[in-house]
Design an enzyme around this catalytic site. Structure first.
Site, mmCIF file in Angstrom:
data_model
loop_
_atom_site.group_PDB
_atom_site.id
_atom_site.type_symbol
_atom_site.label_atom_id
_atom_site.label_comp_id
_atom_site.label_asym_id
_atom_site.label_seq_id
_atom_site.Cartn_x
_atom_site.Cartn_y
_atom_site.Cartn_z
ATOM 1 N N LYS A 233 -38.024 34.673 -27.454
ATOM 2 C CA LYS A 233 -37.517 33.366 -27.073
ATOM 3 C C LYS A 233 -38.045 32.295 -28.037
ATOM 4 O O LYS A 233 -39.179 32.400 -28.530
ATOM 5 C CB LYS A 233 -38.003 32.986 -25.665
ATOM 6 C CG LYS A 233 -37.420 33.784 -24.522
ATOM 7 C CD LYS A 233 -38.037 33.314 -23.204
ATOM 8 C CE LYS A 233 -37.543 34.094 -22.017
ATOM 9 N NZ LYS A 233 -36.161 33.770 -21.669
ATOM 10 N N ARG A 309 -33.319 42.539 -14.901
ATOM 11 C CA ARG A 309 -32.402 43.460 -14.221
ATOM 12 C C ARG A 309 -32.828 44.912 -14.429
ATOM 13 O O ARG A 309 -32.519 45.775 -13.608
ATOM 14 C CB ARG A 309 -30.970 43.218 -14.695
ATOM 15 C CG ARG A 309 -30.691 43.553 -16.126
ATOM 16 C CD ARG A 309 -29.459 42.850 -16.670
ATOM 17 N NE ARG A 309 -29.701 41.435 -16.821
ATOM 18 C CZ ARG A 309 -28.785 40.536 -17.206
ATOM 19 N NH1 ARG A 309 -27.552 40.949 -17.478
ATOM 20 N NH2 ARG A 309 -29.089 39.272 -17.324
#
Length: 456
Positions: A233, A309
Site C-alpha cells: 500500500k 477474504r
C-alpha cells in the site's frame, strides 16, 4: 475504561432537555433567556443557584423535525460539569433507552497512552430502562473501540489472542487456538499463507459459549496490520491499517454484549477469528500464486492486498462444517463499500429476505444502521479466473464489495443462513457518542435482530 451510571440519590443535579422553540421549563427561571439560550443542538445552559453554585442545566435538542439526524443526542452532555445528574423530564418523541445509551457512549475515551481517564459526568439511569443491558452494550462497544484504537505494536496476532482469552475468561467461554505450522497440519492453508511473513505467527482463535439451542457462528476478520503485502500500500493508505482487525474487534464486542446482557442464554455461540499480520518478507505470498483452501477450492492471488477474504474463507469453511443455524462475517473488507455508502453506513449481504429485513429494521431502531446490498449473481464470472477456481481480486475496479461478498459466499455452504457485513470500523471525524477513532458497526443491530432471526 468501563461505562457506568450514577446511583440514584437526593443530591443529583437535574438536566432539562428542550427542543428549539419550545417553552422552557418553569424551574429554569429567566436565566436561560438572559444568557441567549435558544435550544439549538447541543447548546448547554448551566443554571446557578442563589449562592452562585450549580443547581442544574438545560440542554438543547435542536429542531424537532430533524431529530432523526442525531442518533445519540444525550452524548453531547459529556461536556457537563463533573457530577451526578438525572433527567428532570423526558420530552415527547425521545426513546429513553437511546438517550441513556448515548450518555454512556459519550463517556468513552481512549487513554491507554495518555494516563488515567478523566472523570466525567454520570447519569442516573432513567426509570423503565434496563441499566444492566445498556451497560453490557456500552461495555462491548468500549472493548471494540479499544481494540481498534490500539496500534499493531501492541496488538499483533498474539496480543489479539490474549484479548480474546481475557474476554472468554471473563464470560466463562472456552477457547482453542491453532497457531503457526499447526495451521498447515490441520488444513488452514489460506490463513497460514497470508500470515506466514509476520514476526507474530498466524493463528485461528475459536471461542465457544453455551451448549444448547440454535447455533450462531460469527467470523471476524483479524488482520492486525495490513501493509498490502507485496502489493504494498502507499503510505497514505497504510496509515489506518491498525483498524483492519475491526471485524474481529466487533465480533468480540458483540460476544461481550450478548454474554453480559444475558442474550446469549439459550444459544450455542461461536466466534472464530483468523488473526494474522499481512507483512512483507522473503516468505510472503505473491501475486500470481495459486493457493489451496480448506474447502478444496483453489484461489489465484491477483492482489496480495485482498487478503481478508482469504483468511475468512478458511475460517468460514471450518465454521460451516458444524452447520450453524446462522453464520455472520464481520470484516473491514473493501474500499468499494466506503465509496458506495461512506464510512457511516456499512453494506451487508444476505440471501434470506426475512433475515435481512429483521437486521435492517433493527439497525434503524437502535441507531446502528446497515444497508442491504445484493449477491448479484451476474458478477459471479468475475471471481472465476482461467487457471484456478477463484480470483481474490477481479480486475476492472467495479462492484468490489459485491464481488468480495460473492467470493465469501462460496465458503458459507453448510450454514443455514448467512450474512456478511462489510464494515469500516472507524469514525473519521467526531460525532455525538462516536469520537474520532475506532467504532463498532452492526453489533447492536445484530443483537437487536437475533431473537427474531433465531426464533424461525
Amino acid at each position: 475504561m468501563t461505562p457506568e451510571f450514577a446511583p440514584a440519590s437526593d443530591t443529583t443535579l437535574p438536566l432539562w432537555l428542550v427542543w428549539s422553540g419550545d417553552p422552557l421549563p418553569d424551574d429554569a427561571g429567566s436565566w436561560p433567556q438572559a444568557s441567549g439560550f435558544t435550544g439549538k443542538t447541543g447548546q448547554i445552559c448551566l443554571l446557578p443557584d442563589a449562592q452562585g453554585g450549580l443547581r442544574g442545566a438545560i440542554m438543547g435538542l435542536g429542531d424537532r423535525a430533524q431529530a432523526g439526524r442525531d442518533r445519540f443526542a444525550l452524548a453531547r452532555a459529556a461536556s457537563l460539569p463533573v457530577g451526578d445528574w438525572h433527567l428532570a423530564a423526558l420530552p415527547d418523541g425521545l426513546d429513553p433507552d437511546q438517550l441513556a445509551l448515548g450518555w454512556l457512549l459519550g463517556q468513552y475515551r481512549f487513554t491507554r497512552y495518555k494516563g488515567a481517564p478523566v472523570q466525567g459526568p454520570r447519569l442516573v439511569c432513567p426509570q423503565g430502562v434496563d441499566a444492566d443491558r445498556l451497560l453490557a452494550i456500552a461495555g462491548g462497544e468500549f472493548l471494540t473501540r479499544d481494540l481498534i484504537n490500539t496500534p499493531a505494536s501492541d496488538l499483533g496476532p498474539d496480543k489479539l489472542e490474549a484479548a480474546a482469552r481475557a474476554l472468554a475468561n471473563d464470560i466463562g467461554a472456552r477457547v482453542e487456538v491453532i497457531c503457526g505450522g499447526q495451521l498447515l497440519k490441520q488444513n488452514f492453508p489460506l490463513i497460514h499463507a497470508v500470515g506466514r511473513a509476520s514476526a507474530s505467527e498466524p493463528r485461528l482463535i475459536d471461542i465457544r459459549l453455551g451448549d444448547a439451542g440454535p447455533m450462531l457462528t460469527i467470523v471476524g476478520k483479524g488482520v492486525c496490520f495490513d501493509t498490502g503485502g507485496l502489493n504494498l500500500k502507499p503510505g497514505a493508505s497504510m496509515g489506518l491499517m491498525k483498524k483492519d482487525m475491526g471485524g474481529a474487534a466487533t465480533a468480540l464486542g458483540l460476544l461481550k454484549m450478548l454474554a453480559r446482557s444475558g442474550a446469549a442464554s439459550g444459544l450455542r455461540l461461536r466466534v472464530l477469528i483468523p488473526a494474522v499480520e499481512n507483512s512483507v518478507a522473503g516468505n510472503a505470498f505473491r501475486p500470481g500464486d495459486v493457493l489451496p483452501s480448506r474447502k478444496g477450492l483453489t484461489v489465484e492471488v491477483n492482489n496480495t492486498d485482498a487478503e481478508g477474504r482469504l483468511v475468512l474463507a478458511d475460517a468460514m469453511t471450518y465454521a460451516a462444517e458444524e452447520n450453524p443455524d446462522l453464520m455472520i462475517t464481520l470484516a473491514t473488507l473493501t474500499g468499494a463499500a466506503r465509496v458506495a455508502l461512506g464510512p457511516d453506513l456499512p453494506p451487508f449481504y444476505c440471501d434470506d429476505d426475512a433475515t435481512a429485513a429483521a437486521i435492517q429494521a433493527a439497525g434503524m431502531a437502535v441507531g446502528d444502521p446497515v444497508w442491504r446490498m445484493p449477491f448479484w449473481e451476474a458478477y459471479e464470472p468475475q471471481i472465476e479466473p482461467a487457471i484456478a477456481d477463484l480470483d481474490n481480486a477481479p480486475s476492472g475496479g467495479m462492484a468490489g464489495s459485491i464481488t468480495a461478498a460473492l467470493f465469501l459466499r462460496r465458503f458459507a455452504e453448510g450454514a443455514g443462513r448467512y450474512a456478511h457485513f462489510d464494515i469500516y470500523g472507524w469514525q473519521p471525524s467526531a460525532a455525538p457518542g462516536r469520537p474520532k477513532g475506532g467504532v463498532g458497526q452492526a453489533a447492536r443491530a445484530l443483537m437487536a435482530a437475533l431473537p427474531q432471526i433465531l426464533a424461525r
